[in-house]
Design a protein around this motif. Sequence first.
Motif, short mmCIF file in Angstrom:
data_model
loop_
_atom_site.label_atom_id
_atom_site.label_comp_id
_atom_site.label_asym_id
_atom_site.label_seq_id
_atom_site.Cartn_x
_atom_site.Cartn_y
_atom_site.Cartn_z
N ASP A 162 0.72 -1.21 -0.09
CA ASP A 162 0.03 -0.06 0.00
C ASP A 162 0.85 1.07 0.10
O ASP A 162 1.04 1.84 0.98
CB ASP A 162 -0.87 0.11 1.24
N ASP A 175 0.70 4.15 -1.45
CA ASP A 175 0.12 5.34 -1.15
C ASP A 175 -0.55 5.45 -0.07
O ASP A 175 -1.22 6.60 0.28
CB ASP A 175 -0.84 5.85 -2.52
N ARG A 176 -0.66 4.31 0.86
CA ARG A 176 -1.35 4.51 2.22
C ARG A 176 -2.59 5.11 2.24
O ARG A 176 -3.06 5.51 3.09
CB ARG A 176 -0.52 5.35 3.31
N ASP A 177 -3.44 4.72 1.14
CA ASP A 177 -4.82 5.16 1.02
C ASP A 177 -5.89 3.91 1.64
O ASP A 177 -6.71 3.84 1.49
CB ASP A 177 -5.17 5.31 -0.50
N ALA A 228 -5.90 0.70 0.36
CA ALA A 228 -6.25 0.10 -0.42
C ALA A 228 -4.93 -0.69 -0.99
O ALA A 228 -3.94 -0.33 -1.19
CB ALA A 228 -7.02 0.44 -1.66
N ASP A 258 -6.44 -1.68 -5.58
CA ASP A 258 -6.16 -0.39 -5.70
C ASP A 258 -5.60 -0.12 -7.12
O ASP A 258 -4.51 -0.74 -7.34
CB ASP A 258 -5.09 -0.07 -4.76
N ASP A 307 -1.66 2.25 -7.05
CA ASP A 307 -1.03 2.32 -5.61
C ASP A 307 -0.06 3.50 -5.60
O ASP A 307 0.58 3.42 -4.65
CB ASP A 307 -0.43 0.86 -5.46
CA LIG Z 1 -2.87 1.78 -1.82
#
Ligand SMILES: [Ca+2]
Length: 343
Positions: free
Chosen positions: A88, A90-92, A94, A103, A106
């Motif tokens: 993850d 982009d640490r969103d 997902a 995602d 990502d």
């Molecule tokens: Ca992500």
Amino acid sequence: MGLLFMAGCSEDPVRGGGEPEVEGPEDCVAGEIYNTVLKRCVTSNLDAGREDASGGEDASGEDTSGEDASGGEDASVEEDVFVDDGCDEDRDGARSIACGGADCDDRDFRRSPDRAESCDSIDNNCDGQVNEGISCTFFAHSGDTLYTIDPFKRVAEAVGEVPGLQDIDTHPDGTLYGVTREELYRFDGARRRWTMVGTFPARIEDANGLAIDSAGVGYVTSGDSLYEVDLGTARTQLIGVVGETFYSSGDCVVNKRDSLFMTSKAEDQPDTLVLVNRMTGEGVELGSVGFSRVFGLTAGWDALYGLTSEGQLITLDSRTGQGTLVHTFEGLRWYGAASTPAR
Ligand SMILES: [Ca+2]
Ligand SMILES: [Ca+2]
Ligand SMILES: [Ca+2]
Ligand SMILES: [Ca+2]
């Protein structure tokens, strides 16, 4: 940024299809998002909020169990501690497709199956469609036709007629107003036609810009002066002279923060963007737009858009005035622009 095109530079590098040297999403640091229209990183309040949320302010989240992270409950550990297993980036929240997640990108936290679609140039909710189910348009007009423009899909659609207007703007109640050099018009939505509100006094010889602020106050630019206009009667009152070196080139606009901008023309030079004091009329030059005959201005989605008589759609940097070409609508001459109520 803002140095992409120095004053007076041609827009040819963009028109030619070659991409100028711009930042990419990967250049953005924490607290910034990549604005695909402006092609640069911009500060994101949303991002800041998200960072905060993942940084330990989970009490404000939906999680109703274990608001105390020190409890060591299994449910909260997963929420509170970010485990960087590379799945993850982009640490969103997902996980990447490579790791079996969903995602679709990502490296961009604005794209995730958990996100809602919003007006920009990307597919936010990972369903394969951009801006599906939402309206992302503003109004613009040529000499005789009203259009909606989607600056993200770069399409213009004819939606009606205009009575030879110089400029238009939308009242906070959704009503569309327009000016000719001498008259104020209002669009009657029920009858689907423009009706004249009134005639400006003789001293206003060249009304070519109309702006309405968030309180519903109307402004008209004519030559070097700013007027307040009563939208019910077309009566006007001089607010002040913008400046002897300024001359309205065709539009003024009030953005979300109620700053009033005007484009000013000068002989043999590109237009300049001028910040105008709504109380005194006094203008401060922000810089060259790099484009001439910017007849339409409108603010939306945290950007300032301009339209030229050459059919160009540009974005303007609200600090430096610098314009960047988004698209050229071949064969169209833009006069004015206005936000739509939806925006
Ligand atoms: Ca992500
Ligand atoms: Ca993502
Ligand atoms: Ca989508
Ligand atoms: Ca979108």
